[in-house]
Design a protein around this motif. Structure first.
Motif, short mmCIF file in Angstrom:
data_model
loop_
_atom_site.label_atom_id
_atom_site.label_comp_id
_atom_site.label_asym_id
_atom_site.label_seq_id
_atom_site.Cartn_x
_atom_site.Cartn_y
_atom_site.Cartn_z
N TRP A 1 0.83 -1.21 0.00
CA TRP A 1 0.00 0.00 0.00
C TRP A 1 0.87 1.26 0.00
O TRP A 1 0.66 2.17 -0.80
CB TRP A 1 -0.90 -0.05 1.24
N GLY A 2 1.85 1.31 0.89
CA GLY A 2 2.69 2.51 0.99
C GLY A 2 3.48 2.77 -0.27
O GLY A 2 3.62 3.92 -0.71
N SER A 3 3.99 1.70 -0.88
CA SER A 3 4.75 1.84 -2.12
C SER A 3 3.86 2.37 -3.23
O SER A 3 4.24 3.28 -3.98
CB SER A 3 5.35 0.49 -2.52
N ALA A 4 2.65 1.82 -3.35
CA ALA A 4 1.73 2.26 -4.40
C ALA A 4 1.34 3.73 -4.23
O ALA A 4 1.26 4.49 -5.20
CB ALA A 4 0.48 1.37 -4.40
N LYS A 5 1.10 4.12 -2.99
CA LYS A 5 0.72 5.51 -2.71
C LYS A 5 1.85 6.46 -3.11
O LYS A 5 1.62 7.50 -3.75
CB LYS A 5 0.38 5.67 -1.23
N GLU A 6 3.09 6.10 -2.75
CA GLU A 6 4.24 6.95 -3.06
C GLU A 6 4.52 6.98 -4.56
O GLU A 6 4.88 8.02 -5.12
CB GLU A 6 5.46 6.47 -2.29
N GLN A 7 4.34 5.85 -5.23
CA GLN A 7 4.51 5.82 -6.69
C GLN A 7 3.53 6.77 -7.37
O GLN A 7 3.90 7.50 -8.30
CB GLN A 7 4.32 4.41 -7.23
N GLY A 8 2.28 6.77 -6.90
CA GLY A 8 1.28 7.68 -7.46
C GLY A 8 1.66 9.13 -7.27
O GLY A 8 1.55 9.96 -8.17
N ARG A 9 2.16 9.45 -6.07
CA ARG A 9 2.56 10.83 -5.78
C ARG A 9 3.74 11.25 -6.66
O ARG A 9 3.73 12.34 -7.26
CB ARG A 9 2.94 10.95 -4.30
N VAL A 10 4.76 10.39 -6.74
CA VAL A 10 5.95 10.72 -7.53
C VAL A 10 5.60 10.85 -9.01
O VAL A 10 6.06 11.77 -9.71
CB VAL A 10 7.06 9.66 -7.32
N ALA A 11 4.75 9.94 -9.51
CA ALA A 11 4.32 10.03 -10.91
C ALA A 11 3.65 11.37 -11.17
O ALA A 11 3.93 12.03 -12.18
CB ALA A 11 3.38 8.88 -11.25
N ALA A 12 2.78 11.79 -10.27
CA ALA A 12 2.05 13.04 -10.46
C ALA A 12 2.97 14.25 -10.44
O ALA A 12 2.83 15.16 -11.26
CB ALA A 12 0.98 13.18 -9.37
N VAL A 13 3.94 14.25 -9.53
CA VAL A 13 4.90 15.37 -9.48
C VAL A 13 5.63 15.49 -10.82
O VAL A 13 5.81 16.59 -11.36
CB VAL A 13 5.91 15.15 -8.33
N ASN A 14 6.02 14.35 -11.37
CA ASN A 14 6.76 14.37 -12.64
C ASN A 14 5.86 14.64 -13.84
O ASN A 14 6.31 15.24 -14.83
CB ASN A 14 7.52 13.06 -12.81
#
Length: 412
Positions: free
Chosen positions: A294-307
């Motif tokens: 869960w934590g990894s998926a949440k952070e991946q979504g955030r990082v993808a959005a920033v980029n």
């Protein structure tokens, strides 16, 4: 005005939508999901199936959450294809949706056992909130059950059996649960936990076929050895089949998941991916990796959005994941990539305390903690520091880990 489209409303897609709105207040953001309800807590649905939680605390976002952020949410919407030349998402019933930047966060669908009658009534997979409702209903009416899949999802079915007072048989192909990450000594602690709640592990087993009654409901599982196990319901957790059918012809590079770099960017311009579905470049490992926490998926979504919102990629995905199990009288936690590594160090401290650390090129890449989870933050710190410590495993296996007892890096 930039048009962002997100396919998938799990934690990675939802995290991306929230971040995009913060990064680009004027953008048009559309979230598409084939589920009939907005984001819910996939971790807590197991507690609902166990009969421990009502539905209300499991929902995370109501539809109003999206409205308040001017995010268009399209429920029950099936994407049929993506045209990467025209930048258009085609849907079955909601028309065409154009995008400037696209995020694929569709996750997977539980893999069905390739055996006879595997689609019978009473055979459950554990992935969606709707799955949890069905499992709870079956378990409450059952006396006997069979569980298949000796991994982190399969053990949730074992816990449901224990919580609902169902006599369970846990059929495993190998000689222990999660054999890729645990030695026999560590696995036996988990086996005892299962037995304590009324679930018996059956090793070197599996399912050859299911038997059904005249109404098509499951009545038994027969293993490859010819042993027959009566069951009123069966839980199957043998992995995920990634939801990528709609990407056929889109040109995205895949290898048991969508390949992305450390910025969550695919090989196709303007398309990113996040969550379970990705094989991402892990900057700590120095190679492609996968992680469904869960934590990894949440952070991946955030990082993808920033980029996605930036003119140029500006943030790398760097994350040490963890996955915990609280079904038994003792806690269990895996972190990083415990199934990888070229060296391991482990120690048993008591009947319910055990520790294993995995190393690659001398650096910690993951591990498993049973009973005492207190060293996790120190091990994660060493992972992030990329510190070579395999030659000092004794320090890491002390009951109380003190990083000050490690030799300074320059002296190694």
């Amino acid at each position: 005005m930039t048009q962002y489209v997100i396919i998938g409303d799990g934690i990675s897609g939802s995290s991306a939508a929230e971040t995009l709105r913060e990064e680009d207040p004027d953008a048009k953001i559309t979230v598409i999901t084939d589920e009939g309800e907005p984001l819910y807590n996939r971790i807590l649905i197991k507690e609902h199936a166990k009969g421990k939680l009502p539905e209300a605390p499991i929902s995370i976002h109501e539809e109003e959450w999206y409205e308040e952020r001017d995010i268009e949410l399209s429920l029950n919407t099936h994407v049929t294809s993506v045209d990467t030349d025209e930048n258009i998402v085609h849907t079955h019933d909601s028309g065409d949706i154009p995008y400037d930047k696209l995020l694929v966060a569709t996750g997977g669908t539980p893999t069905q056992l390739p055996v006879d009658n595997s689609d019978a009534d009473g055979i459950h997979h554990f992935w969606t909130f709707q799955d949890a409702r069905g499992i709870r209903e079956s378990a409450e009416a059952a006396d006997e059950a069979v569980v298949v899949g000796a991994g982190l999802l399969g053990i949730d079915f074992a816990a449901v059996c224990g919580a609902q007072g169902v006599d369970g048989k846990y059929l495993m192909r190998g000689d222990r649960w999660w054999r890729y990450a645990l030695s026999g000594e560590g696995a036996e602690i988990m086996h005892e936990g299962m037995r304590d709640v009324g679930v018996e592990p059956v090793f070197d087993s599996g399912v050859d076929h299911f038997e059904t009654d005249d109404d098509g409901a499951v009545t038994a599982a027969v293993d490859p050895n010819g042993e027959r196990y009566d069951c009123d319901f069966a839980g199957v957790a043998i992995g995920l089949t990634f939801n990528t059918e709609f990407l056929r012809g889109a040109g995205l590079e895949q290898d048991n998941g969508i390949l992305v770099d450390e910025y969550m960017q695919t090989n196709v311009d303007d398309i990113y991916a996040a969550g379970d579905i990705t094989r991402f470049y892990d900057v700590l490992l120095g190679e492609q990796a996968q992680n469904g926490s869960w934590g990894s998926a949440k952070e991946q979504g955030r990082v993808a959005a920033v980029n996605m919102a930036a003119d140029a990629e500006e943030e790398e995905f760097q994350w040490v994941s963890s996955y915990s199990i609280t079904h038994f009288d003792f806690p269990f936690l895996s972190f990083g990539h415990p199934t990888l590594g070229d060296e391991h160090a482990e120690r048993k401290y008591s009947d319910t305390e055990w520790r294993r650390v995995a190393f690659k090129d001398g650096k910690i890449v993951g591990g498993v903690l049973i009973g005492d989870l207190s060293p996790q933050s120190k091990f994660k710190q060493l992972m992030r520091e990329q510190r070579v410590v395999s030659d000092q495993a004794e320090v890491l296996l002390e009951k109380q880990v003190d990083l000050d007892n490690l030799a300074p890096e320059q002296e190694q």
